[in-house]
Every structure is written in C-alpha cells, then in structure tokens.
Enzyme design. Structure first.
Site, PDB file in Angstrom:
ATOM      1  N   TYR A 143       0.870  -1.170   0.000  1.00 15.11           N
ATOM      2  CA  TYR A 143       0.000   0.000   0.000  1.00 15.11           C
ATOM      3  C   TYR A 143       0.913   1.229   0.000  1.00 15.11           C
ATOM      4  O   TYR A 143       1.583   1.502   1.002  1.00 15.11           O
ATOM      5  CB  TYR A 143      -0.892   0.013   1.238  1.00 15.11           C
ATOM      6  CG  TYR A 143      -1.999  -1.013   1.207  1.00 15.11           C
ATOM      7  CD1 TYR A 143      -3.319  -0.636   0.932  1.00 15.11           C
ATOM      8  CD2 TYR A 143      -1.748  -2.362   1.462  1.00 15.11           C
ATOM      9  CE1 TYR A 143      -4.348  -1.571   0.911  1.00 15.11           C
ATOM     10  CE2 TYR A 143      -2.772  -3.309   1.438  1.00 15.11           C
ATOM     11  CZ  TYR A 143      -4.063  -2.897   1.160  1.00 15.11           C
ATOM     12  OH  TYR A 143      -5.076  -3.834   1.139  1.00 15.11           O
TER      13      TYR A 143
ATOM     14  N   PRO B  73     -12.573  -0.213  -1.610  1.00 17.14           N
ATOM     15  CA  PRO B  73     -11.797  -1.461  -1.511  1.00 17.14           C
ATOM     16  C   PRO B  73     -10.490  -1.350  -0.734  1.00 17.14           C
ATOM     17  O   PRO B  73      -9.835  -2.365  -0.522  1.00 17.14           O
ATOM     18  CB  PRO B  73     -11.528  -1.804  -2.983  1.00 17.14           C
ATOM     19  CG  PRO B  73     -11.573  -0.496  -3.698  1.00 17.14           C
ATOM     20  CD  PRO B  73     -12.593   0.336  -2.974  1.00 17.14           C
TER      21      PRO B  73
END
Length: 390
Positions: free
Chosen positions: A202, A293
């Site tokens: 991420y 998401p």
C-alpha cells in the site's frame, strides 16, 4: 414452488447463505437474474479475512482455496524512501488469504449444482411480496419466460445495490441511508506478471496512491489512484506501467511488468442502509452496504452478514425462536460501521487529496503506524478481521 428461504441473488453472499442453511437442514432456493457465465466472470475483491477462510473451509469449500490461494502474513506500507512491513501473526495472531472473489463464486456454484438446493439463473422481474406477513413470496419470470411464484417462510435479499430487496425494506420502515463519494477512483489492471513482492504493498505517493496485489504466482493485480473522470482508453499499457513504477519506486527494488489482460476504472464510495430487515425480508452484503476497496472489507462483510443471518434463520425455522432474527440488523450494522470506519481511515490515510497540509498529516499517520506497535496492532486487527459481534 415452495421453500423455507427464498434467496435473491447468486453472488457470494447468497450462495454462501444457501450453503450454510443447507448444512443445517433448511430448504432454500436461489434466484439470479444473470447467467452462470456472467456471475463466474465478475472480477471483484481478492483478500479473505481469517474468519472468511475458516467459514468457507468449515462449509466444505476450502479445498481449492487452500491449494491455490496465497496465505499472506502481512502488508507493506510505503511512502517515499520507506517500505515497512506489518507482521500480522506477530501483531494479532491471524493471517489473510489472496483468493479472488471470482474463484470463491465458482466454488460455491459448483457445490450448489452438485446436489445442492435449486439455483435458477437468468430470472427476471423479481419482486418480494407480503414481507410483513409470516408467508412472504417472490414473484419472478423464469429463464423460459414463464411467470412463477416462490412461496417461502423468509426472504434473503443478497441482490446487491441495484437489486429490488433494499427498496422494499426502505419502503416499509423509517430507514436511513448514508453515503460518502470519494474524489478519486482506482484504475485497476490484471497482468500476466509474476509478483515482485511477497506481500501486498500500500503505497502513498505525492502523485497518488498505488496498490500492488496479486492473484497467483504468475498474475499481478495492481491499482493506481486516478481522477474519477479518467477514461480508460486514455491509459495505454506503457503509461500504466510508467505510473506504477513511479509510485512503487524504492532503491534496490524493481517492478515486474507483463501483458495487461484487463483494465478498468473503479469508483470509490461508502454506502450504508439501515435497517437490514423488514418483517420476513433480510438484507445481506452489498444490498445493505458498500465500502471502498482500500480496507479489503466488501466480500468479508458479506460473509459476516450471512454467517450471522444463517444462525438466526436456523433458530427461527427449526426452533421457532426469534431472538437472533430480532437482533440481526443491529448486530450486523455494528460490524458494518466498524469496517466502514476502517475502510475510510485506510482510504483517507493513503490517497492524495487536498493540499500539502493534508499530505503532511497523512505522512505523520503513516509514520505513526510504522513506528508504534499499538497503532500497527489496531490496523492489523481490523485488516485481518474483527469478531462477528463487535
């Protein structure tokens, strides 16, 4: 036609609910307005919480998941010059699995058609009726164009945001909806490229968020933050790979490229509808809530919903007890809001928006998570899955 539970929608929520009810001896019928081919081809989420994996395994659906799925022990958080791993087993004693929702759906359909309860594809004009009585029904037109009526004791609306069930619930009660539309979208690609990382990445970047995920040892799933107005045809493969390389850049590490086989722009929003029940009609999954998401919660929330709902319906239909169905909406929504908050917090921490002041706040939070064990544990506990009753 007559059954105990009529289930509208053959996504993972409806199919898993059918499976859980069947294992407890409760008759049910599943109705789906799309074809089997369409349902099995829908590209959706790919991260399964520990509870989801355990539920699928206990329901006899874990063989291919454990054989082909990828167990992950953490994630990387990245910002310029830093890539930090959060070790989930060390922080909270749990893991997650990468196994596409498409594959979960295929496993559920195969089990359903292999001696399971009726699953009717390509039905139309689906209408729940008399849901405030003890004898609700579902009117629909079958694949051959014949009008049908399914008499049942309970209806489960697992038919997504655009299905008929939520509207019926909202019409019969002083319900509320909450919605948050985010000022960015994801450009997602599926690529025949071996993952260049052992865990998901991420990445916060001045030009926008990036997510490095995977579907198998040879297929990568990657995302770029883009403006919601972006047109997919304006993004050539070379432009996509150049932007991915920039957002994941780290000294000593190199992005693996390959043939892009699918790409799309995905909007980002949160939506919650309450209550999740009207009379004998119960909502689960996307029919009641949608999350961005970033926190990997959509499919897992649906599984949590139907796990709670299955237990409640079994108690109602086999014992005549109403305690669990009466508390279902409140119990489910408590978890929904907790996961909605987590999804919002991950989204807000990682996506560039606002000015440089906002950017420094995001970097401060990222540094906090990467340097503080309590902060890292909080993220890990939410990411890997909270208890059903929060």
């Amino acid at each position: 036609m007559r059954t105990q539970v009529g289930i509208i929608g053959a996504g993972p929520a409806g199919l898993l609910l059918s499976r859980l009810l069947t294992l407890q001896g409760v008759d049910n019928v599943v109705l789906e307005n799309r074809s089997r081919e369409y349902v099995e081809a829908r590209i959706r989420a790919g991260i399964l919480e520990q509870h989801t994996v355990d539920t699928l395994t206990d329901a006899g659906l874990g063989d291919r998941l454990h054989r082909e799925g990828l167990e992950h022990h953490g994630i990387y958080l990245q910002y310029p010059g830093t890539r930090h791993k959060l070790d989930f087993p060390e922080l909270c004693g749990r893991t997650v699995w990468v196994y596409g929702q498409t594959e979960v759906t295929k496993d559920l359909i195969k089990a359903q058609l292999d001696g399971g309860p009726p699953l009717l594809f390509e039905v139309s004009d689906v209408t729940p009726e008399d849901v405030d009585s003890d004898s609700p029904r579902i009117r629909f037109t079958d694949a051959e164009g014949n009008p049908q009526v399914l008499e049942c004791d309970v209806i489960a609306g697992t038919d997504g945001f655009h299905g008929p069930s939520r509207a019926v619930v909202q019409q019969g009660s002083p319900g509320r909806t909450w919605e948050r539309t985010y000022p960015y979208a994801w450009l997602g690609v599926l690529a025949d490229a071996a993952p260049a990382t052992d865990e998901l990445i991420y990445a916060w970047h001045p030009e926008g968020f990036g997510l490095y995920s995977m579907r198998s040892p040879t297929v990568s799933r990657l995302y770029l933050q883009v403006d919601p107005s972006e047109k997919i045809e304006d993004w050539s493969d070379d432009r996509i790979w150049d932007n991915l390389a920039k957002r994941f850049a780290l000294d000593g590490w190199e992005l693996t490229t390959g043939t892009i086989t699918e790409k799309s722009v995905l909007p980002m929003r949160s939506f919650v509808s309450a209550p999740m029940r009207r009379g004998r009609l119960f909502l689960a999954g996307d029919a009641a809530h949608i999350v961005p998401p970033t926190g990997a919660k959509g499919l897992n929330l649906a599984v949590a919903d139907v796990t709670l709902l299955a237990s409640a319906l079994v108690r109602l239909l086999t014992e005549g007890r109403t305690d669990l169905v009466d508390s279902y909406s409140d119990r489910a929504l408590a978890r929904v809001w907790r996961c909605t908050h987590f999804s919002w917090s991950m989204t807000s921490m990682l996506h560039r928006s606002g000015d440089d002041f906002d950017a420094e706040l995001q970097l401060s939070q990222l540094r906090r998570v990467c340097s503080s064990e309590p902060a890292a544990r909080e993220l890990a506990e939410n990411y890997t899955g909270l208890p059903l009753d929060v």
